[in-house]
Design a protein around this motif. Structure first.
Motif, PDB file in Angstrom:
ATOM      1  N   ASN A  72       0.948  -1.057   0.128  1.00  0.00           N
ATOM      2  CA  ASN A  72      -0.069  -0.136   0.124  1.00  0.00           C
ATOM      3  C   ASN A  72       1.003   1.353   0.022  1.00  0.00           C
ATOM      4  OD1 ASN A  72      -2.505   1.607   0.177  1.00  0.00           O
ATOM      5  ND2 ASN A  72      -1.900   1.936   2.397  1.00  0.00           N
ATOM      6  N   ASP A  73       1.566   1.305   0.914  1.00  0.00           N
ATOM      7  CA  ASP A  73       2.332   2.719   1.113  1.00  0.00           C
ATOM      8  C   ASP A  73       3.459   2.792   0.096  1.00  0.00           C
ATOM      9  OD1 ASP A  73       1.292   3.634   3.526  1.00  0.00           O
ATOM     10  OD2 ASP A  73       2.333   2.077   4.724  1.00  0.00           O
ATOM     11  N   TRP A  77      -0.717   4.267  -2.863  1.00  0.00           N
ATOM     12  CA  TRP A  77      -1.025   5.604  -2.412  1.00  0.00           C
ATOM     13  C   TRP A  77       0.562   6.154  -1.963  1.00  0.00           C
ATOM     14  CZ3 TRP A  77      -4.455   6.880   2.665  1.00  0.00           C
ATOM     15  CH2 TRP A  77      -3.961   6.539   3.540  1.00  0.00           C
ATOM     16  N   SER A  78       0.454   7.492  -1.980  1.00  0.00           N
ATOM     17  CA  SER A  78       1.901   7.992  -1.636  1.00  0.00           C
ATOM     18  C   SER A  78       2.239   7.817  -0.155  1.00  0.00           C
ATOM     19  CB  SER A  78       1.903   9.662  -1.988  1.00  0.00           C
ATOM     20  OG  SER A  78       3.156  10.154  -1.831  1.00  0.00           O
ATOM     21  N   GLU A  79       3.639   8.171   0.110  1.00  0.00           N
ATOM     22  CA  GLU A  79       4.233   7.757   1.501  1.00  0.00           C
ATOM     23  C   GLU A  79       5.205   8.846   1.785  1.00  0.00           C
ATOM     24  OE1 GLU A  79       6.384   4.097   1.383  1.00  0.00           O
ATOM     25  OE2 GLU A  79       7.630   4.729  -0.704  1.00  0.00           O
ATOM     26  N   TYR A  83       5.032   8.338   6.378  1.00  0.00           N
ATOM     27  CA  TYR A  83       4.159   7.367   6.258  1.00  0.00           C
ATOM     28  C   TYR A  83       2.803   7.972   6.493  1.00  0.00           C
ATOM     29  CZ  TYR A  83       7.934   3.936   5.335  1.00  0.00           C
ATOM     30  OH  TYR A  83       8.982   3.493   4.948  1.00  0.00           O
ATOM     31  N   PHE A  84       1.581   7.872   5.920  1.00  0.00           N
ATOM     32  CA  PHE A  84       0.531   8.583   6.503  1.00  0.00           C
ATOM     33  C   PHE A  84      -0.134   7.749   7.772  1.00  0.00           C
ATOM     34  CE2 PHE A  84      -0.710   9.291   1.478  1.00  0.00           C
ATOM     35  CZ  PHE A  84       0.195  10.184   1.454  1.00  0.00           C
ATOM     36  N   GLN A  85      -0.091   6.641   7.770  1.00  0.00           N
ATOM     37  CA  GLN A  85      -0.638   6.333   9.093  1.00  0.00           C
ATOM     38  C   GLN A  85       0.422   6.837  10.300  1.00  0.00           C
ATOM     39  OE1 GLN A  85      -0.675   1.941   9.548  1.00  0.00           O
ATOM     40  NE2 GLN A  85      -1.464   2.013  11.576  1.00  0.00           N
ATOM     41  N   TYR A 164      -5.950  12.680   2.060  1.00  0.00           N
ATOM     42  CA  TYR A 164      -5.099  11.499   1.873  1.00  0.00           C
ATOM     43  C   TYR A 164      -5.706  10.429   0.765  1.00  0.00           C
ATOM     44  CZ  TYR A 164      -2.177  13.262   5.353  1.00  0.00           C
ATOM     45  OH  TYR A 164      -1.254  14.084   6.249  1.00  0.00           O
ATOM     46  N   SER A 190       0.283  -5.023   3.596  1.00  0.00           N
ATOM     47  CA  SER A 190       1.158  -3.938   3.657  1.00  0.00           C
ATOM     48  C   SER A 190       1.819  -4.076   5.068  1.00  0.00           C
ATOM     49  CB  SER A 190       0.288  -2.876   3.598  1.00  0.00           C
ATOM     50  OG  SER A 190       0.806  -1.420   4.196  1.00  0.00           O
ATOM     51  N   GLY A 192       1.850  -1.538   6.816  1.00  0.00           N
ATOM     52  CA  GLY A 192       0.808  -0.570   7.636  1.00  0.00           C
ATOM     53  C   GLY A 192      -0.124  -1.358   8.363  1.00  0.00           C
TER      54      GLY A 192
END
Length: 335
Positions: A72-73, A77-79, A83-85, A164, A190, A192
């Motif tokens: 995923n990351d 989607w972007s990272e 990292y978005f999380q 996001y 992932s 994540g």
């Protein structure tokens, strides 16, 4: 009508049907993956899918075994810049800080509360695990889901200002749709958190929560206020990264994928595991090469490092997606 005319009519109908079928095949081939540049990368994907879905092909794979796994990351989607999380975790630390006055003098939390992220993250992986555990634990699975959904509604990317869930890659969305249209089951594998991704992956990627594999906290069944519930503890139970990814795939899917897509060395073992399968396989590595529309990084990056993976891709003949050259657009908002 005499026999000769019947035969002629039959031949005419057959010819028209074949022409229509060929035209439809041509159209579907030319319209597949519209955000991908015509070239070797797109061709490799289409050739693979056509080979494993054609019953007359020696590479044919039954639909039940057409399993595609995606990191995923940095891959769906972007990272960047974090990292978005992890951004979610930092925001949540600030939100619940009044309940933890001890954090004002305890690292890495004290630095987070001072908005000094470089110091907070200087502890590396250990600091990140502390932040994730403290921000993700001590609540029920329903409470955590609600927190994720509330954050996604209001949080915005620090560079683009976009939600996001709009920082996803349009070409990868098309690839997921293309695979499913040809009988593939698509899975997220992932590093994540699995409970962080499950609330939104179906709406964004078309991947239902039961087809999401990720890292997870220790969870126990408890009766809270007379209600049976699942409780998330301040303890990480499984990290779905690097060598953990093939383990997670085996435990949840029970079959070896025939397509794997990643972007970092954290995905290497997943691609190796897929590549070693008994059927024809396709391994994809997304290389971040577009500094204008996204970011440029690979071997020396602290986030999404792609070093050994690039070398392995060259050795094994894996397909490396050059973001700058292979994608006509990056994000859905570009369209």
């Amino acid at each position: 009508m005499d026999t000769r005319r019947l035969v002629s009519l039959f031949l005419l109908i057959t010819t028209l049907a074949l022409c229509a079928c060929q035209a439809q095949t041509s159209r579907s081939g030319s319209e597949a993956l519209p955000s991908w540049t015509d070239g070797p990368t797109r061709d490799a994907i289409i050739d693979f899918v056509e080979a494993v879905t054609n019953t007359s092909s020696p590479d044919y794979v039954p639909a039940a075994d057409r399993i595609a796994v995606f990191d995923n990351d940095g891959n769906l989607w972007s990272e960047q810049p974090l990292y978005f999380q992890l951004i979610f975790a930092i925001d949540r630390i600030k939100e619940i800080a009044p309940e933890h006055p001890e954090w004002r003098s305890t690292e890495p939390f004290a630095s987070i509360l001072r908005d000094d992220l470089p110091t907070a993250l200087a502890g590396g992986e250990e600091a990140i695990l502390q932040i994730v555990a403290a921000s993700h634990g001590n609540l029920t699975t329903d409470e955590f889901r609600d927190a994720v959904e509330a954050w996604l509604e209001t949080a915005r990317h620090p560079t683009t200002g976009a939600p996001y869930t709009r920082m996803v890659y349009q070409p990868q969305l098309e690839l997921l749709d293309y695979l499913r249209a040809h009988g593939f089951s698509t899975w997220i594998v992932s590093g994540g958190g699995v409970d962080f991704m499950r609330p939104w992956t179906e709406a964004v990627y078309g991947i239902p929560p039961q087809q999401v594999i990720g890292s997870r906290m220790k969870i126990t069944f408890e009766v809270k206020d007379g209600k049976p519930t699942l409780f998330r503890h301040l303890e990480i139970d499984f990290i779905d990264d690097k060598a953990g990814k093939p383990v997670g795939i085996h435990q949840q899917i029970g079959k070896r994928p025939i397509l794997a897509s990643g972007n970092s060395d954290g995905d290497l073992q997943m691609l190796q595991y897929t590549h070693a399968g008994p059927t024809r396989t396709l391994c994809l590595y997304l290389h971040h090469t577009d500094g204008e529309r996204e970011w440029v990084y690979d071997r020396d990056s602290h986030i999404g490092r792609l070093d050994q993976g690039l070398d392995e891709a060259r050795i094994n003949g894996w397909t490396v997606i050059n973001m700058k050259e292979d994608w006509l657009t990056v994000f859905p908002s570009d369209e």
